[in-house]
Scaffold this active site. Structure first.
Site, mmCIF file in Angstrom:
data_model
loop_
_atom_site.group_PDB
_atom_site.id
_atom_site.type_symbol
_atom_site.label_atom_id
_atom_site.label_comp_id
_atom_site.label_asym_id
_atom_site.label_seq_id
_atom_site.Cartn_x
_atom_site.Cartn_y
_atom_site.Cartn_z
ATOM 1 N N ARG A 122 45.148 -3.645 -37.069
ATOM 2 C CA ARG A 122 46.211 -4.627 -37.279
ATOM 3 C C ARG A 122 47.539 -4.149 -36.710
ATOM 4 O O ARG A 122 48.296 -4.914 -36.132
ATOM 5 C CB ARG A 122 46.347 -4.917 -38.773
ATOM 6 C CG ARG A 122 47.525 -5.804 -39.134
ATOM 7 C CD ARG A 122 47.390 -6.316 -40.558
ATOM 8 N NE ARG A 122 46.287 -7.250 -40.672
ATOM 9 C CZ ARG A 122 45.486 -7.358 -41.741
ATOM 10 N NH1 ARG A 122 45.669 -6.559 -42.773
ATOM 11 N NH2 ARG A 122 44.516 -8.243 -41.758
ATOM 12 N N TYR A 123 47.839 -2.888 -36.894
ATOM 13 C CA TYR A 123 49.100 -2.318 -36.432
ATOM 14 C C TYR A 123 48.888 -1.596 -35.104
ATOM 15 O O TYR A 123 47.785 -1.149 -34.803
ATOM 16 C CB TYR A 123 49.665 -1.362 -37.478
ATOM 17 C CG TYR A 123 49.944 -2.029 -38.807
ATOM 18 C CD1 TYR A 123 51.086 -2.797 -38.990
ATOM 19 C CD2 TYR A 123 49.050 -1.907 -39.868
ATOM 20 C CE1 TYR A 123 51.343 -3.422 -40.196
ATOM 21 C CE2 TYR A 123 49.298 -2.523 -41.084
ATOM 22 C CZ TYR A 123 50.451 -3.277 -41.240
ATOM 23 O OH TYR A 123 50.698 -3.903 -42.445
ATOM 24 N N ARG A 126 47.627 2.477 -35.460
ATOM 25 C CA ARG A 126 46.768 2.981 -36.525
ATOM 26 C C ARG A 126 45.672 1.974 -36.849
ATOM 27 O O ARG A 126 45.828 0.777 -36.624
ATOM 28 C CB ARG A 126 47.563 3.332 -37.772
ATOM 29 C CG ARG A 126 48.458 2.218 -38.286
ATOM 30 C CD ARG A 126 49.654 2.831 -39.012
ATOM 31 N NE ARG A 126 50.551 1.846 -39.573
ATOM 32 C CZ ARG A 126 51.533 1.263 -38.885
ATOM 33 N NH1 ARG A 126 51.697 1.524 -37.611
ATOM 34 N NH2 ARG A 126 52.332 0.403 -39.483
ATOM 35 N N CYS A 135 32.431 2.101 -54.983
ATOM 36 C CA CYS A 135 33.560 2.741 -55.664
ATOM 37 C C CYS A 135 33.045 3.432 -56.928
ATOM 38 O O CYS A 135 31.936 3.162 -57.400
ATOM 39 C CB CYS A 135 34.616 1.716 -56.056
ATOM 40 S SG CYS A 135 35.489 0.971 -54.665
ATOM 41 N N CYS A 139 38.023 -2.377 -59.615
ATOM 42 C CA CYS A 139 39.233 -3.043 -60.087
ATOM 43 C C CYS A 139 39.023 -4.555 -60.034
ATOM 44 O O CYS A 139 38.505 -5.082 -59.044
ATOM 45 C CB CYS A 139 40.428 -2.664 -59.204
ATOM 46 S SG CYS A 139 40.677 -0.878 -59.023
ATOM 47 N N CYS A 142 40.351 -6.497 -56.847
ATOM 48 C CA CYS A 142 40.004 -5.857 -55.575
ATOM 49 C C CYS A 142 40.158 -6.818 -54.406
ATOM 50 O O CYS A 142 39.548 -7.894 -54.370
ATOM 51 C CB CYS A 142 38.578 -5.333 -55.621
ATOM 52 S SG CYS A 142 38.046 -4.590 -54.058
ATOM 53 N N ARG A 144 38.997 -6.481 -51.498
ATOM 54 C CA ARG A 144 37.790 -6.536 -50.662
ATOM 55 C C ARG A 144 36.556 -6.871 -51.495
ATOM 56 O O ARG A 144 35.451 -6.443 -51.165
ATOM 57 C CB ARG A 144 37.587 -5.211 -49.924
ATOM 58 C CG ARG A 144 38.724 -4.886 -48.988
ATOM 59 C CD ARG A 144 38.427 -3.751 -48.024
ATOM 60 N NE ARG A 144 39.658 -3.441 -47.325
ATOM 61 C CZ ARG A 144 40.409 -2.370 -47.546
ATOM 62 N NH1 ARG A 144 40.030 -1.465 -48.414
ATOM 63 N NH2 ARG A 144 41.530 -2.178 -46.882
ATOM 64 N N ASP A 303 47.162 -9.515 -54.255
ATOM 65 C CA ASP A 303 46.660 -10.385 -53.184
ATOM 66 C C ASP A 303 46.050 -11.674 -53.749
ATOM 67 O O ASP A 303 45.683 -11.754 -54.929
ATOM 68 C CB ASP A 303 45.603 -9.640 -52.358
ATOM 69 C CG ASP A 303 46.212 -8.506 -51.547
ATOM 70 O OD1 ASP A 303 47.388 -8.622 -51.164
ATOM 71 O OD2 ASP A 303 45.513 -7.500 -51.311
ATOM 72 N N ASP A 340 51.470 -7.991 -48.894
ATOM 73 C CA ASP A 340 50.525 -7.913 -47.790
ATOM 74 C C ASP A 340 50.226 -9.353 -47.377
ATOM 75 O O ASP A 340 49.548 -10.088 -48.094
ATOM 76 C CB ASP A 340 49.248 -7.183 -48.229
ATOM 77 C CG ASP A 340 48.630 -6.387 -47.092
ATOM 78 O OD1 ASP A 340 48.936 -6.686 -45.930
ATOM 79 O OD2 ASP A 340 47.841 -5.455 -47.369
ATOM 80 N N LYS A 347 51.780 -5.671 -44.095
ATOM 81 C CA LYS A 347 52.665 -5.398 -45.227
ATOM 82 C C LYS A 347 54.112 -5.723 -44.875
ATOM 83 O O LYS A 347 54.678 -5.156 -43.943
ATOM 84 C CB LYS A 347 52.516 -3.934 -45.652
ATOM 85 C CG LYS A 347 51.147 -3.636 -46.257
ATOM 86 C CD LYS A 347 50.974 -2.178 -46.598
ATOM 87 C CE LYS A 347 50.626 -1.353 -45.381
ATOM 88 N NZ LYS A 347 49.263 -1.658 -44.872
#
Length: 475
Positions: A122-123, A126, A135, A139, A142, A144, A303, A340, A347
């Site tokens: 995206r950037y 990086r 995981c 959470c 989440c 994703r 999100d 985000d 972000k």
């Protein structure tokens, strides 16, 4: 006067619920035992926590995002408080089943920005490398959840190879972030292999891992792990703590081992309703983090992901929290509050406005107390003095992503939405004043592709297209 040395944290303190009191310490501190004994059913959780009807309903529902909680993290939950901030992060309620406006499966459009499966570029410099969908615990917010927790969605060795091949042939990339899922639940040999292959790429300068394992499973951060990652410096690690209750002696010891291995630590929190949407709680959290040498890095707006509607706050609440931190505590304890951007914008930092007004040579500023002052700017400042030194630094390419910086650097005059030119053409055809051949008439001198040292020459028009023929103009 003798100087007291800062010795490693070695004292063993075991945070555990009464249900596990009979488990031997060596088993309790074994991260594989913790993973093998995670709680995920009404029956298992009911032995440790007094579940509400809402929680029982959600845990019994089909198709809900995966539930798994390590015994260690479950021990941080108040068994009698339905509003316990640790509990609300990992145990679902029936509010999770309620859809909300703007809810999306992939709210950050990560898959849209993936040149190969699991790699998000995206950037400019990086990439985000997703290497697992698993995981230690899950959470409820989440981002994703479309793939995380689903073993059928995990990434193959062939996809690892494709991700690394893309990084190898893209010299623009200098920073690789490993995430998932959580990379730290993978077999140590696999993590070692991936880190080794990345470190062998000459243009990769920084390797990072984003992980909640030190919070869910601090016993995973053993000496062997610390020795392994120390081979790949510069290596960074961001953890994920949302509430002061999560900063336990076990987490402090894990952070101590990592920092002694030379690993800089940051923290990424998510702003969550009823969990940490309070200036007092956030201030306590950042203070507890810096005490264990973890720097607050990001505070994320929640999100727009399915199931998270009841945990979302307003953006104004996040701004209020930053207002209550900036100036009220140490600068290095203040995270950057970000949204985000839905749709894949990345972000975007959001903060209170500290610039009150501006005029030529003056800027009016205010501080956290409301004190206002004028900063006098130099009237003889020459921004071109630095040019010879700047020319010694090779610019990094950012093709197509120059953004606002590109405007400031004079690379172009404007950023136009898709279809902007067609919209304003209003369906009309090209004519003598709007011909594509004379488009440079609205391209400013010295910006973009126009040479600043030469005045652009208008192209010759085809016969019949001119306004007035030369011989006629002389009459």
């Amino acid at each position: 006067m003798a100087v007291k040395e800062a010795t490693p944290i070695t004292e063993q303190i075991y945070t555990r619920a009464p249900y596990w009191n009979d488990i031997p310490d060596e088993k309790w501190m074994n991260w594989r035992w913790q993973m093998s004994n995670r709680l995920n059913t009404v029956e298992e959780l009911g032995k440790v926590i007094n579940l509400t009807d809402s929680e029982r309903k959600a845990l019994s529902a089909n198709g809900l995002f995966r539930v798994d909680i390590t015994p260690y993290f479950a021990s941080l939950i108040d068994p009698d408080d339905p509003n316990c901030p640790v509990r609300r992060q990992v145990i679902p309620t029936d509010a999770e089943m309620v859809p909300f406006q703007s809810m999306m499966e992939d709210s950050l459009a990560e898959d849209k920005h993936s040149p190969v499966p699991g790699l998000v570029h995206r950037y400019p410099d990086r990439v985000l490398m997703l290497i697992t969908t698993q995981c230690a615990s899950y959470c409820r917010y989440c981002t994703r959840s479309r793939i995380v927790g689903d073993p059928t969605q995990t990434f193959s060795r062939a996809e690892f190879d494709a991700q690394i091949d893309y990084i190898e042939r893209t010299p623009q990339i200098r920073d690789v972030l490993l995430s998932g899922g959580d990379p730290m639940v993978l077999a140590p040999k696999l993590v070692d292999m991936i880190l080794g292959r990345l470190r062998a790429i000459p243009h990769v300068e920084i390797i990072r891992i984003g992980s909640r394992v030190p919070v869910f499973l601090p016993m995973r951060v053993d000496e062997q792990f610390c020795e392994m990652v120390s081979k790949y410096h510069p290596f960074w690690l961001n953890i994920h703590v949302n509430h002061p209750k999560e900063v336990t002696p076990e987490l402090a010891a894990a952070a101590d081992r990592l920092t002694r291995a030379g690993v800089p630590l940051g923290n990424q929190s998510v702003l969550l309703a009823g969990i940490n949407d309070s200036v007092a709680i956030q201030r306590k959290l950042v203070h507890e983090l810096v005490k264990i040498r973890v720097r607050p890095y990001y505070l994320y707006q929640c999100d727009l992901v399915e199931g998270s509607g009841h945990l979302r706050t307003s953006v104004s609440k996040g701004i209020e929290i930053i207002e209550g931190l900036r100036g009220h505590t140490s600068g290095y304890a203040v995270p950057t509050y970000v949204v985000d951007a839905p749709g894949g914008g990345g972000k975007i930092p959001v903060q209170p406005n500290y610039i009150i007004s501006q005029s030529p040579g003056k800027v009016v500023l205010r501080n956290f107390e409301g004190f206002m002052t004028t900063y006098q700017e130099p009237l003889d400042y020459d921004p071109d003095i630095i040019k010879p030194q700047e020319a010694l630094i090779e610019p990094r390419p950012e093709p197509g992503q120059e953004g606002i910086h590109g405007l400031l650097q004079g690379q172009k005059m404007s950023i136009e939405p898709e279809g902007f030119a067609n919209t304003h053409a209003r369906g009309g055809a090209e004519h003598r004043l709007r011909s594509g051949e004379i488009a440079q008439k609205w391209t400013p001198l010295g910006v973009g592709s126009i040479d600043a040292n030469n005045i652009p020459v208008q192209p010759q028009l085809k016969e019949g297209e001119g306004t007035v023929k030369e011989e006629e103009s002389e009459k």
